[in-house]
Design an enzyme around this catalytic site. Structure first.
Site, PDB file in Angstrom:
ATOM      1  N   CYS A 105       0.748  -1.306  -0.178  1.00  0.00           N
ATOM      2  CA  CYS A 105       0.092   0.145   0.075  1.00  0.00           C
ATOM      3  C   CYS A 105       0.880   1.153  -0.032  1.00  0.00           C
ATOM      4  CB  CYS A 105      -1.014   0.120   1.175  1.00  0.00           C
ATOM      5  SG  CYS A 105      -2.053  -1.463   1.141  1.00  0.00           S
ATOM      6  N   CYS A 239     -13.035  -0.158   8.593  1.00  0.00           N
ATOM      7  CA  CYS A 239     -12.320  -0.554   7.252  1.00  0.00           C
ATOM      8  C   CYS A 239     -12.173   0.338   6.291  1.00  0.00           C
ATOM      9  CB  CYS A 239     -12.626  -1.734   6.953  1.00  0.00           C
ATOM     10  SG  CYS A 239     -12.688  -3.105   8.094  1.00  0.00           S
ATOM     11  N   SER A 240     -10.744   0.703   5.508  1.00  0.00           N
ATOM     12  CA  SER A 240     -10.806   1.367   4.314  1.00  0.00           C
ATOM     13  C   SER A 240     -11.509   0.601   3.388  1.00  0.00           C
ATOM     14  CB  SER A 240      -9.196   1.493   4.019  1.00  0.00           C
ATOM     15  OG  SER A 240      -8.673   0.306   3.825  1.00  0.00           O
ATOM     16  N   HIS A 366      -9.260   3.694  -1.058  1.00  0.00           N
ATOM     17  CA  HIS A 366      -8.032   3.322  -0.986  1.00  0.00           C
ATOM     18  C   HIS A 366      -7.602   2.370  -2.388  1.00  0.00           C
ATOM     19  CE1 HIS A 366      -4.251   1.742   0.529  1.00  0.00           C
ATOM     20  NE2 HIS A 366      -4.765   0.886   1.271  1.00  0.00           N
TER      21      HIS A 366
HETATM   22  N1  CAA Z   1     -23.342  -9.091   7.981  1.00  0.00           N
HETATM   23  C1  CAA Z   1     -22.554  -9.981   8.191  1.00  0.00           C
HETATM   24  N2  CAA Z   1     -21.409  -9.978   7.305  1.00  0.00           N
HETATM   25  C2  CAA Z   1     -21.237  -9.120   6.512  1.00  0.00           C
HETATM   26  C3  CAA Z   1     -21.985  -7.999   6.132  1.00  0.00           C
HETATM   27  C4  CAA Z   1     -23.456  -7.974   6.963  1.00  0.00           C
HETATM   28  N3  CAA Z   1     -24.167  -7.015   6.812  1.00  0.00           N
HETATM   29  N4  CAA Z   1     -21.575  -7.353   5.121  1.00  0.00           N
HETATM   30  C5  CAA Z   1     -20.480  -7.799   4.880  1.00  0.00           C
HETATM   31  N5  CAA Z   1     -20.158  -9.064   5.650  1.00  0.00           N
HETATM   32  C6  CAA Z   1     -18.894  -9.697   5.640  1.00  0.00           C
HETATM   33  C7  CAA Z   1     -19.057 -11.224   5.272  1.00  0.00           C
HETATM   34  O1  CAA Z   1     -18.082 -11.790   5.839  1.00  0.00           O
HETATM   35  C8  CAA Z   1     -18.635 -10.814   3.469  1.00  0.00           C
HETATM   36  O2  CAA Z   1     -18.141 -12.071   2.976  1.00  0.00           O
HETATM   37  P1  CAA Z   1     -18.937 -12.706   2.103  1.00  0.00           P
HETATM   38  O3  CAA Z   1     -20.027 -12.188   1.206  1.00  0.00           O
HETATM   39  O4  CAA Z   1     -17.817 -13.518   1.018  1.00  0.00           O
HETATM   40  O5  CAA Z   1     -19.607 -14.057   2.744  1.00  0.00           O
HETATM   41  C9  CAA Z   1     -17.776 -10.006   3.726  1.00  0.00           C
HETATM   42  O6  CAA Z   1     -17.910  -8.980   4.808  1.00  0.00           O
HETATM   43  C10 CAA Z   1     -17.361  -9.186   2.629  1.00  0.00           C
HETATM   44  O7  CAA Z   1     -18.737  -8.621   2.095  1.00  0.00           O
HETATM   45  P2  CAA Z   1     -18.978  -7.679   0.962  1.00  0.00           P
HETATM   46  O8  CAA Z   1     -18.315  -8.618  -0.211  1.00  0.00           O
HETATM   47  O9  CAA Z   1     -20.307  -7.441   0.893  1.00  0.00           O
HETATM   48  O10 CAA Z   1     -17.883  -6.638   0.972  1.00  0.00           O
HETATM   49  P3  CAA Z   1     -18.129  -5.253   1.623  1.00  0.00           P
HETATM   50  O11 CAA Z   1     -17.827  -4.442   0.145  1.00  0.00           O
HETATM   51  O12 CAA Z   1     -19.210  -4.688   2.389  1.00  0.00           O
HETATM   52  O13 CAA Z   1     -16.318  -5.320   2.211  1.00  0.00           O
HETATM   53  C11 CAA Z   1     -15.075  -4.971   3.902  1.00  0.00           C
HETATM   54  C12 CAA Z   1     -16.232  -4.665   3.530  1.00  0.00           C
HETATM   55  C13 CAA Z   1     -14.711  -6.694   3.703  1.00  0.00           C
HETATM   56  C14 CAA Z   1     -14.948  -4.517   4.988  1.00  0.00           C
HETATM   57  C15 CAA Z   1     -14.177  -4.450   2.745  1.00  0.00           C
HETATM   58  O14 CAA Z   1     -14.469  -3.020   2.495  1.00  0.00           O
HETATM   59  C16 CAA Z   1     -12.604  -4.538   2.998  1.00  0.00           C
HETATM   60  O15 CAA Z   1     -12.118  -5.670   3.034  1.00  0.00           O
HETATM   61  N6  CAA Z   1     -11.851  -3.540   3.515  1.00  0.00           N
HETATM   62  C17 CAA Z   1     -10.527  -3.554   3.792  1.00  0.00           C
HETATM   63  C18 CAA Z   1      -9.722  -3.560   2.600  1.00  0.00           C
HETATM   64  C19 CAA Z   1      -8.297  -3.924   2.889  1.00  0.00           C
HETATM   65  O16 CAA Z   1      -8.125  -4.777   3.611  1.00  0.00           O
HETATM   66  N7  CAA Z   1      -7.239  -2.902   2.210  1.00  0.00           N
HETATM   67  C20 CAA Z   1      -5.865  -3.029   2.476  1.00  0.00           C
HETATM   68  C21 CAA Z   1      -5.670  -2.106   3.804  1.00  0.00           C
HETATM   69  S1  CAA Z   1      -4.384  -2.582   4.522  1.00  0.00           S
HETATM   70  C22 CAA Z   1      -2.984  -1.557   3.882  1.00  0.00           C
HETATM   71  O17 CAA Z   1      -3.440  -0.377   3.681  1.00  0.00           O
HETATM   72  C23 CAA Z   1      -1.613  -2.007   3.838  1.00  0.00           C
HETATM   73  C24 CAA Z   1      -1.202  -2.905   2.994  1.00  0.00           C
HETATM   74  O18 CAA Z   1      -0.300  -3.100   2.407  1.00  0.00           O
HETATM   75  C25 CAA Z   1      -2.197  -4.023   2.471  1.00  0.00           C
END
Ligand code: CAA
Length: 422
Positions: A105, A239-240, A366
């Site tokens: 990142c 989360c980002s 991000h």
């Molecule tokens: N209830 C229950 N679980 C839920 C939910 C709800 N309402 N909404 C989402 N979830 C959970 C579920 O487990 C779901 O998984 P499945 O659909 O595969 O079963 C999972 O979240 C993902 O849901 P979505 O596909 O609907 O995704 P979303 O867009 O809502 O994602 C998030 C939310 C998982 C937080 C996602 O935004 C995310 O992964 N954010 C972080 C991204 C990240 O890690 N970036 C890197 C940062 S680290 C950095 O910067 C350094 C580096 O070098 C990497």
């Protein structure tokens, strides 16, 4: 490093950052679904270059050397060899040497360092560009790609969502060891969404976020990690975003700047930059961003400035806890006091050290390879009072940006000076 040859920002450009929850993002319920698609990585490079050259009026062939920041084009977009992508999307760049760099990142900031160091080696006008398209796969599959920024063999098993889990682990330690509260974290989240609501380029500009929503797990804002020890320490709003987008900047030496008809006396200057790396998978204290702290110390020492001189900051808030720890690593608050800084509103747009005024990674978005470049551009835009509804009220002479890769394993801290300010 304090550059031996002075380095100035000629100009920059950003695409909007978009993904799920953005009004323009095409998902299966969108009215345009089936009629058009989200832009590809290649299209993001094209868009941002077109904007950059239109806004700066710069003739592309004047670029003498460029660096491309991208983390995982091969995985998200099945496309590597990105140095040669640029002449494909902007034919006037044919023949210009480009190198792709990767530091998770922090890839964007590493591209900027390449462009700065090319000036130290004798070039006069250079380009740094970064982009990522991550919505090509589900968040779950993307989490496995992003996990390549950890020590995959030993850390991938932490959770399906490895990086969210790594920062839930930091939150857990901070709650137990330095007294950070759920409310402190919520202050960061609410500020991010409030700032993004004023920013036309922000991924989450249309998503409201109340303090109660941010502070309490609910059906709308659930905890989602499977790891039972870590799950209570991270909600979705902490989360980002999984965003697509691009950012680009042109840098110049004093000679380059004058050749473009610009004056160093009213330009934004890169006063110092520092990069530090730490061993993958070996964080020694989860309550500190130790590697960023090391880079910040070096950047301050090279300028003779202190944290108190900084009047705006862009910090890597891949998760809400990260912003609190970053403000401590940059010296705005003592160890364990980042929560108080946020709670007292000091990092808000109206505060004495506004942080992430456009919404940060949490709500501006991000797109990994673009982030480090976007951060530096945002500091410069604040200095030049070009931030519209999210402009800070005070004049800014000095500002700082901190971009980070992995769990604080590659850190880049950049200090900018606005030469037009008194
Ligand atoms: N209830 C229950 N679980 C839920 C939910 C709800 N309402 N909404 C989402 N979830 C959970 C579920 O487990 C779901 O998984 P499945 O659909 O595969 O079963 C999972 O979240 C993902 O849901 P979505 O596909 O609907 O995704 P979303 O867009 O809502 O994602 C998030 C939310 C998982 C937080 C996602 O935004 C995310 O992964 N954010 C972080 C991204 C990240 O890690 N970036 C890197 C940062 S680290 C950095 O910067 C350094 C580096 O070098 C990497």
């Amino acid at each position: 490093m304090k550059p031996l040859r002075r380095v100035f920002l000629v100009g920059g450009a950003l695409t909007p950052f978009i993904g799920k929850s953005h009004p323009d993002f095409i998902w299966k319920g969108h009215s345009d679904f089936g009629k058009r698609e989200n832009p590809t990585l290649e299209e993001y490079f094209a868009q941002v270059l077109a904007k950059l050259f239109a806004e700066t009026g710069l003739e592309p062939a004047r670029i003498e050397k460029g660096y491309v920041g991208n983390f995982a084009g091969e995985l998200f977009s099945k496309q590597g060899h990105l140095g040669s992508m640029l002449a494909r999307v902007e034919s006037r760049l044919e023949g210009v040497p480009f190198t792709r760099v990767e530091g998770a990142c922090a890839s964007g900031a590493l591209a900027m360092i390449g462009a700065i160091e090319a000036i130290q080696a004798g070039r006069n006008i250079t380009l740094a560009i970064g982009a990522e398209a991550q919505t090509t796969v589900s968040a779950r599959e993307g989490a496995d790609f992003l996990a390549r920024a950890s020590h995959y063999e030993t850390e991938r098993g932490l959770d399906d969502f490895t990086f969210p889990a790594m920062f839930a682990r930091r939150t857990m330690h901070c709650r137990a060891e330095t007294g950070v509260t759920e409310e402190d974290v919520a202050h960061v989240v609410v500020k991010a969404y409030a700032n993004a609501a004023k920013n036309p380029n922000a991924h989450m500009k249309a998503v409201p976020m109340t303090f109660e929503q941010a502070a309490t797990a609910s059906d709308r804002n659930p905890t989602f990690l499977k790891n039972p020890d870590l799950s209570p320490f991270l909600k979705i709003s902490d989360c980002s975003q999984v965003s697509d987008g691009a950012a680009a900047m042109v840098l110049a030496s004093e000679e380059g700047l004058r050749a473009l008809g610009l004056s160093p006396d009213d330009a934004v200057e890169v006063l110092s930059y520092a990069q530090s790396n730490g061993a993958l998978g070996q964080v020694s204290d989860f309550t500190r961003m130790g590697i960023t702290e090391r880079a910040a110390k070096e950047a301050y020492a090279d300028t003779g400035l202190t944290a108190g001189d900084m009047k705006v900051a862009e910090v890597h808030d891949c998760f809400a806890i990260t912003e609190l720890l970053m403000t401590e690593a940059l010296g705005f608050a003592a160890h364990g006091q980042g929560g108080a800084l946020a709670r007292e509103g000091r990092t808000a747009i109206g505060g004495d050290i506004p942080v992430n005024t456009g919404g940060g990674l949490l709500a501006f978005g991000h797109p990994v390879g673009a982030t480090g470049i976007k951060q530096v551009l945002e500091v410069a835009r604040q200095m030049q009072k070009r931030c519209g509804d999210y402009q800070v009220g005070h004049d800014i002479k000095h500002g700082i940006a901190a971009n980070m890769g992995g769990d604080d394993r590659t850190a880049v801290v950049t200090i900018l000076r606005n030469n037009a300010a008194v």
